[in-house]
Design an enzyme around this catalytic site. Structure first.
Site, PDB file in Angstrom:
ATOM      1  N   ASP A 139     -17.468 -84.785  13.246  1.00 56.94           N
ATOM      2  CA  ASP A 139     -18.563 -84.473  12.335  1.00 56.94           C
ATOM      3  C   ASP A 139     -18.012 -83.842  11.067  1.00 56.94           C
ATOM      4  O   ASP A 139     -16.813 -83.619  10.939  1.00 56.94           O
ATOM      5  CB  ASP A 139     -19.605 -83.564  13.003  1.00 56.94           C
ATOM      6  CG  ASP A 139     -19.050 -82.218  13.420  1.00 56.94           C
ATOM      7  OD1 ASP A 139     -18.180 -81.680  12.701  1.00 56.94           O
ATOM      8  OD2 ASP A 139     -19.494 -81.692  14.455  1.00 56.94           O
ATOM      9  N   LYS A 159     -23.637 -85.107  10.738  1.00 57.76           N
ATOM     10  CA  LYS A 159     -25.053 -84.752  10.631  1.00 57.76           C
ATOM     11  C   LYS A 159     -25.210 -83.905   9.378  1.00 57.76           C
ATOM     12  O   LYS A 159     -25.018 -82.693   9.405  1.00 57.76           O
ATOM     13  CB  LYS A 159     -25.509 -83.975  11.866  1.00 57.76           C
ATOM     14  CG  LYS A 159     -25.446 -84.782  13.158  1.00 57.76           C
ATOM     15  CD  LYS A 159     -25.944 -83.963  14.333  1.00 57.76           C
ATOM     16  CE  LYS A 159     -25.925 -84.776  15.619  1.00 57.76           C
ATOM     17  NZ  LYS A 159     -26.426 -84.021  16.774  1.00 57.76           N
ATOM     18  N   MET A 274     -26.749 -71.330  10.476  1.00 58.58           N
ATOM     19  CA  MET A 274     -27.728 -72.351  10.064  1.00 58.58           C
ATOM     20  C   MET A 274     -28.979 -71.705   9.466  1.00 58.58           C
ATOM     21  O   MET A 274     -30.104 -72.081   9.786  1.00 58.58           O
ATOM     22  CB  MET A 274     -28.111 -73.248  11.249  1.00 58.58           C
ATOM     23  CG  MET A 274     -26.937 -74.006  11.832  1.00 58.58           C
ATOM     24  SD  MET A 274     -27.357 -75.003  13.282  1.00 58.58           S
ATOM     25  CE  MET A 274     -27.480 -73.712  14.538  1.00 58.58           C
TER      26      MET A 274
END
Length: 369
Positions: A139, A159, A274
């Site tokens: 990723d 992502k 996040m």
């Protein structure tokens, strides 16, 4: 990448997923990078969107070559070779691999936590797994520079927030499919896969399909990011613990399971992952839960990468300071008195650091205080 490219304009030409490892290797070496390719992996597009490199969607041109100090192309054709010679620009054609290893009759999957982005923070066991891999499924936050020159197929399943993305179901299916074909598959991701990395779901999917699975833990960005910014999550006389929570949804959202009031009263250092988009709401909730508005807080963006940036302020003002500095994901926020304890500043004491502090660069001249 062994060439000294620090401060040099480098043109990277090619296609396929090999571009991502090459680009990260060049960026880590300090190059000012332009990628010329009609199509690129999601990781390259993400780096371009974040301003870390320039991506031109057309094929290379004579002007591109002329503007470069070095051209890197694994599969340079005669036209590119002739152009570089005519413009007196160095051309590097790095090898992307050596002799392929024989396939085994029984495939397997190794889930590797790659750390916060710097390939030097990848574990020895993780690097050994990469060197033995037939295919690496990675990723955008993985240490992609570590893949440069390895003998393995690279599959980008990045992502990207609000961008190109591969579903978790598709990733699970890919791991199983490749392992059933007899390949040794390495799933490489940033940080530690078992800390908000969904590696548990991948392990379950492989186990249910009868695939052998091995886990190589990684250095979580929740711990490494603050350390790289000079913030100890615990410190004698200041904090006796830390809590790590995901801020991908704001307080009060049906999907949120975090009790921010209890977190505010916990007396521990708070680490938010996040949480760039939700940071204002989360800090408001912490203050509403009883956390003093003057509590030191910091946000670290691109932890472990050459582009790392750090801003320090207070619970009341951090969201504004982050927005004014233009920081984006990936980023880690630390809330607590430990933010005022900077072991990298010799002799500093917590009460000697002024608040709110200025926006700082990890490698720049400005520092808090």
């Amino acid at each position: 990448m062994d060439l000294d490219v620090a401060g040099r304009c480098v043109l990277l030409v090619g296609d396929g997923d090999v571009l991502a490892p090459q680009a990260l290797s060049l960026l880590s070496a300090g190059a000012e990078l332009t990628v010329a390719a009609p199509q690129v992996p999601a990781s390259i597009e993400d780096l371009a969107d974040r301003g870390r490199l320039t991506w031109t969607t057309a094929q290379w041109t004579v002007s591109d070559v002329r503007a470069a100090d070095l051209v890197v192309a694994s599969d340079a054709d005669e036209a590119l070779r002739s152009c570089c010679a005519a413009e007196r620009v160095w051309l590097s054609t790095p090898r992307t691999g050596s002799v392929r290893r024989p396939r085994t009759t029984r495939g397997s999957v190794t889930l590797v936590g790659g750390g916060p982005g710097d390939p030097g923070l990848l574990t020895v066991a993780g690097l050994d797994a990469l060197r033995a891999a037939d295919v690496v499924v990675c990723d955008r936050l993985a240490p992609l520079a570590a893949l440069d020159g390895l003998d393995a197929e690279v599959v980008d399943v990045a992502k990207v927030p609000r961008g190109r993305s591969t579903s978790q179901e598709a990733i699970n299916a890919l791991l199983v499919e490749r392992a059933r074909a007899g390949q040794h598959v390495v799933r490489l991701k940033g940080g530690d896969g078992y800390v908000f990395g969904r590696a548990g779901e991948e392990a379950i999917a492989c186990a249910e399909a009868g695939i052998d699975v091995r886990v190589v833990p990684g250095l979580s960005s929740a711990v490494a990011g603050p350390a790289l910014a000079g913030v100890p999550l615990t410190h004698r006389g200041v904090s006796q613990g830390f809590s790590v929570v995901s801020g991908h949804v704001p307080p009060g959202h049906p999907a949120s399971t975090v009790d921010y009031g209890a977190l505010a009263r916990s007396g521990t250092t708070i680490v938010l992952l996040m949480a760039v988009a939700t940071l204002p709401a989360i800090l408001d909730a912490l203050e509403g839960g009883g956390l003093a508005p003057g509590t030191p807080a910091a946000t670290i963006a691109d932890a472990g990468l050459p582009s790392q940036r750090v801003v320090r302020s207070t619970v009341r003002d951090l969201a504004r300071v982050v927005a004014e500095a233009g920081l984006g994901a990936p980023a880690i926020t630390v809330v607590g008195d430990v933010v005022a304890v900077d072991p990298l500043r010799a002799g500093a004491q917590p009460d000697e650091v002024p608040w709110p502090a200025v926006t700082t660069e990890l490698d720049g001249v400005e520092r808090a205080g």
